[in-house]
Design an enzyme around this catalytic site. Structure first.
Site, PDB file in Angstrom:
ATOM      1  CB  CYS A 115     -13.163  21.665 -14.489  1.00  0.00           C
ATOM      2  SG  CYS A 115     -12.506  20.054 -14.798  1.00  0.00           S
ATOM      3  CG  HIS A 252     -17.535  21.698 -15.477  1.00  0.00           C
ATOM      4  ND1 HIS A 252     -17.005  21.406 -16.931  1.00  0.00           N
ATOM      5  CD2 HIS A 252     -17.085  20.918 -14.745  1.00  0.00           C
ATOM      6  CE1 HIS A 252     -16.329  20.335 -16.718  1.00  0.00           C
ATOM      7  NE2 HIS A 252     -16.235  20.006 -15.417  1.00  0.00           N
ATOM      8  CG  ASN A 282     -15.238  16.953 -16.948  1.00  0.00           C
ATOM      9  OD1 ASN A 282     -14.570  17.960 -17.580  1.00  0.00           O
ATOM     10  ND2 ASN A 282     -14.951  16.753 -15.788  1.00  0.00           N
TER      11      ASN A 282
HETATM   12  N1  ACO Z   1     -15.625   0.877 -14.507  1.00  0.00           N
HETATM   13  C1  ACO Z   1     -16.070   0.041 -13.412  1.00  0.00           C
HETATM   14  N2  ACO Z   1     -15.623   0.136 -12.172  1.00  0.00           N
HETATM   15  C2  ACO Z   1     -14.816   1.419 -11.739  1.00  0.00           C
HETATM   16  C3  ACO Z   1     -14.738   2.360 -12.660  1.00  0.00           C
HETATM   17  C4  ACO Z   1     -14.934   1.910 -14.122  1.00  0.00           C
HETATM   18  N3  ACO Z   1     -14.657   3.064 -15.019  1.00  0.00           N
HETATM   19  N4  ACO Z   1     -13.836   3.477 -12.114  1.00  0.00           N
HETATM   20  C5  ACO Z   1     -13.953   2.925 -10.915  1.00  0.00           C
HETATM   21  N5  ACO Z   1     -14.616   1.638 -10.593  1.00  0.00           N
HETATM   22  C6  ACO Z   1     -14.646   0.860  -9.331  1.00  0.00           C
HETATM   23  C7  ACO Z   1     -13.522   1.389  -8.260  1.00  0.00           C
HETATM   24  O1  ACO Z   1     -12.508   0.665  -8.496  1.00  0.00           O
HETATM   25  C8  ACO Z   1     -14.399   0.952  -6.939  1.00  0.00           C
HETATM   26  O2  ACO Z   1     -14.165  -0.467  -6.946  1.00  0.00           O
HETATM   27  P1  ACO Z   1     -13.970  -1.329  -5.448  1.00  0.00           P
HETATM   28  O3  ACO Z   1     -15.024  -0.868  -4.697  1.00  0.00           O
HETATM   29  O4  ACO Z   1     -13.891  -2.705  -5.763  1.00  0.00           O
HETATM   30  O5  ACO Z   1     -12.649  -0.635  -4.906  1.00  0.00           O
HETATM   31  C9  ACO Z   1     -15.788   1.050  -7.275  1.00  0.00           C
HETATM   32  O6  ACO Z   1     -15.729   1.217  -8.844  1.00  0.00           O
HETATM   33  C10 ACO Z   1     -16.176   2.301  -6.539  1.00  0.00           C
HETATM   34  O7  ACO Z   1     -15.242   3.347  -7.025  1.00  0.00           O
HETATM   35  P2  ACO Z   1     -15.479   4.971  -6.313  1.00  0.00           P
HETATM   36  O8  ACO Z   1     -14.502   5.684  -7.011  1.00  0.00           O
HETATM   37  O9  ACO Z   1     -15.940   5.062  -5.244  1.00  0.00           O
HETATM   38  O10 ACO Z   1     -16.993   4.946  -7.680  1.00  0.00           O
HETATM   39  P3  ACO Z   1     -17.933   6.297  -7.463  1.00  0.00           P
HETATM   40  O11 ACO Z   1     -19.165   5.869  -7.231  1.00  0.00           O
HETATM   41  O12 ACO Z   1     -17.418   7.423  -6.456  1.00  0.00           O
HETATM   42  O13 ACO Z   1     -17.896   6.724  -8.859  1.00  0.00           O
HETATM   43  C11 ACO Z   1     -16.967   8.628 -10.061  1.00  0.00           C
HETATM   44  C12 ACO Z   1     -16.799   7.256  -9.537  1.00  0.00           C
HETATM   45  C13 ACO Z   1     -17.779   8.567 -11.194  1.00  0.00           C
HETATM   46  C14 ACO Z   1     -15.530   9.276 -10.784  1.00  0.00           C
HETATM   47  C15 ACO Z   1     -17.481   9.476  -8.930  1.00  0.00           C
HETATM   48  O14 ACO Z   1     -16.831   9.553  -7.842  1.00  0.00           O
HETATM   49  C16 ACO Z   1     -17.683  11.114  -9.494  1.00  0.00           C
HETATM   50  O15 ACO Z   1     -18.283  11.108 -10.307  1.00  0.00           O
HETATM   51  N6  ACO Z   1     -16.829  11.746  -9.036  1.00  0.00           N
HETATM   52  C17 ACO Z   1     -16.917  13.226  -9.542  1.00  0.00           C
HETATM   53  C18 ACO Z   1     -15.306  13.154 -10.348  1.00  0.00           C
HETATM   54  C19 ACO Z   1     -15.704  14.324 -11.392  1.00  0.00           C
HETATM   55  O16 ACO Z   1     -16.676  14.381 -11.756  1.00  0.00           O
HETATM   56  N7  ACO Z   1     -14.471  14.493 -11.684  1.00  0.00           N
HETATM   57  C20 ACO Z   1     -14.523  15.342 -13.115  1.00  0.00           C
HETATM   58  C21 ACO Z   1     -13.428  16.236 -12.818  1.00  0.00           C
HETATM   59  S1  ACO Z   1     -13.574  17.288 -11.820  1.00  0.00           S
HETATM   60  C22 ACO Z   1     -14.871  18.194 -12.157  1.00  0.00           C
HETATM   61  O17 ACO Z   1     -14.919  18.694 -13.364  1.00  0.00           O
HETATM   62  C23 ACO Z   1     -15.796  18.841 -11.196  1.00  0.00           C
END
Ligand code: ACO
Length: 325
Positions: A115, A252, A282
């Protein structure tokens, strides 16, 4: 003092025509439009057509940037293409773009910083233009992340999209002050201790397969804001500007919450932020030049504006660059 600056002459971008909405994804995995919008800000993303490869997307964006710059392809002697999803393991997708443009001189290569790829490519092209004897560079970010997504993994398949963006940089004699147009400063970083937080579980030398993207989303989030704001502050310190001097913040487009948290920490008002994540998802290395081109085309970014770009991604890699447009 006379110096050489890499001045942006034009930008271009390309999005595949197929739009995939959150509702469509909710038909494939256990998710919902509400969850995706709340956690990421994403409403839809584009997915490349069957047979449409990264270099095809890159070529469209490159042609757009050349047109905006008023240049023929023969004016280009350097192509740096940031991608983590090349057409083939080798050769670099950059040489496919080079050949499609009919360019037979200079150098073309790919840059792999996931990224952060566009910031790394911009920094590399800037260095080569200032010291390497090159005249004009195409700096491209192009990705087909749809090809490395596990479409059964709801934690990742809702986040990514395909697309490409490009800028033309030209080596230009300048006064050496920060009133000059061009790339004023760049900072790039990596720390491989975090390589398992965001990676692809295949590759030519490990499994002999392409593999799928794996991510510990929470861990990425935890590091992103600090790394990004740190790089932006370094670039500000290098140039003597403050956050208040920035006209446009083009981050980004990872996730709306990460973007807003960084802007808040830096003290940047929402009116200065260019957002495309809602419609593009993304797109990894493509997201910054896609956002730049949108803001140039709609008249927000104008010549003379101070534009801060930043990114963080797999590796971890991260960085920032300040450009006077
Ligand atoms: N729909 C519904 N529920 C979901 C989904 C989905 N698409 N994805 C995960 N969940 C669930 C999980 O299974 C979990 O359930 P559980 O509590 O029963 O186990 C719950 O939601 C919470 O999961 P987390 O992964 O802890 O959710 P979080 O609030 O952290 O959100 C996310 C996930 C959106 C990926 C977040 O962590 C995030 O934005 N992280 C940054 C990652 C990112 O931006 N990556 C991009 C690539 S890197 C970059 O470009 C910088």
């Amino acid at each position: 003092m006379s110096v050489v600056r890499s001045v942006v002459r034009g930008s271009g971008s390309y999005l595949p025509s197929r739009i995939v909405t959150n509702d469509e994804l909710a038909g494939m995995v256990d998710t919902s439009d509400d969850w995706i919008v709340q956690r990421t800000g994403i409403r839809e993303r584009r997915i490349a057509a069957t047979g449409e490869v990264t270099s095809d997307l890159a070529l469209h964006a490159a042609r757009g940037a050349l047109k905006a710059a008023g240049l023929e392809p023969q004016a280009i002697d350097l192509i740096v293409l940031a991608t983590a999803t090349p057409d083939n393991t080798f050769p670099a997708s950059a040489v496919t773009v080079q050949a499609s443009l009919g360019i037979t001189k200079g150098a073309a290569f790919d840059m792999q910083a996931v990224c952060s790829g566009f910031v790394f490519a911009l920094s590399t092209a800037d260095s080569l233009l200032r010291t390497g004897g090159f005249a004009r560079a195409l700096v491209i970010g192009a990705e087909t992340f749809s090809r490395i997504i596990d479409w059964k993994d709801r934690g990742t398949c809702v986040i990514f999209g395909d697309g490409a963006g490009a800028v033309v940089l030209e080596a230009t004699p300048s006064s050496g002050t920060h009133q000059d147009r061009g790339v004023l400063a760049t900072r790039i970083h990596s720390d491989g201790r975090y390589k398992e937080k965001l990676y692809v579980d295949g590759g030519p030398s490990s499994t002999g397969t392409v593999g799928c993207l794996r991510m510990e989303g929470r861990e990425v989030f935890r590091h992103a804001v600090q790394m990004i704001t740190g790089a932006v502050e370094e670039v500000l310190a290098d140039t003597g500007f403050t956050a208040a001097d920035i006209d446009w913040f083009v981050p980004h487009q990872a996730n709306k919450r990460i973007i807003d948290a960084c802007a808040h920490k830096l003290g940047l008002g929402p009116e200065k932020i260019v957002h495309t994540v809602e419609r593009h998802g993304n797109t990894s290395a493509a997201s910054i030049p896609l956002a730049i081109d949108e803001a140039v085309l709609d008249g927000r970014i104008k010549p003379g504006d101070l534009v801060m770009v930043e990114a963080m991604g797999g590796g971890f890699t991260w960085g920032a660059a300040l450009i006077r447009w």
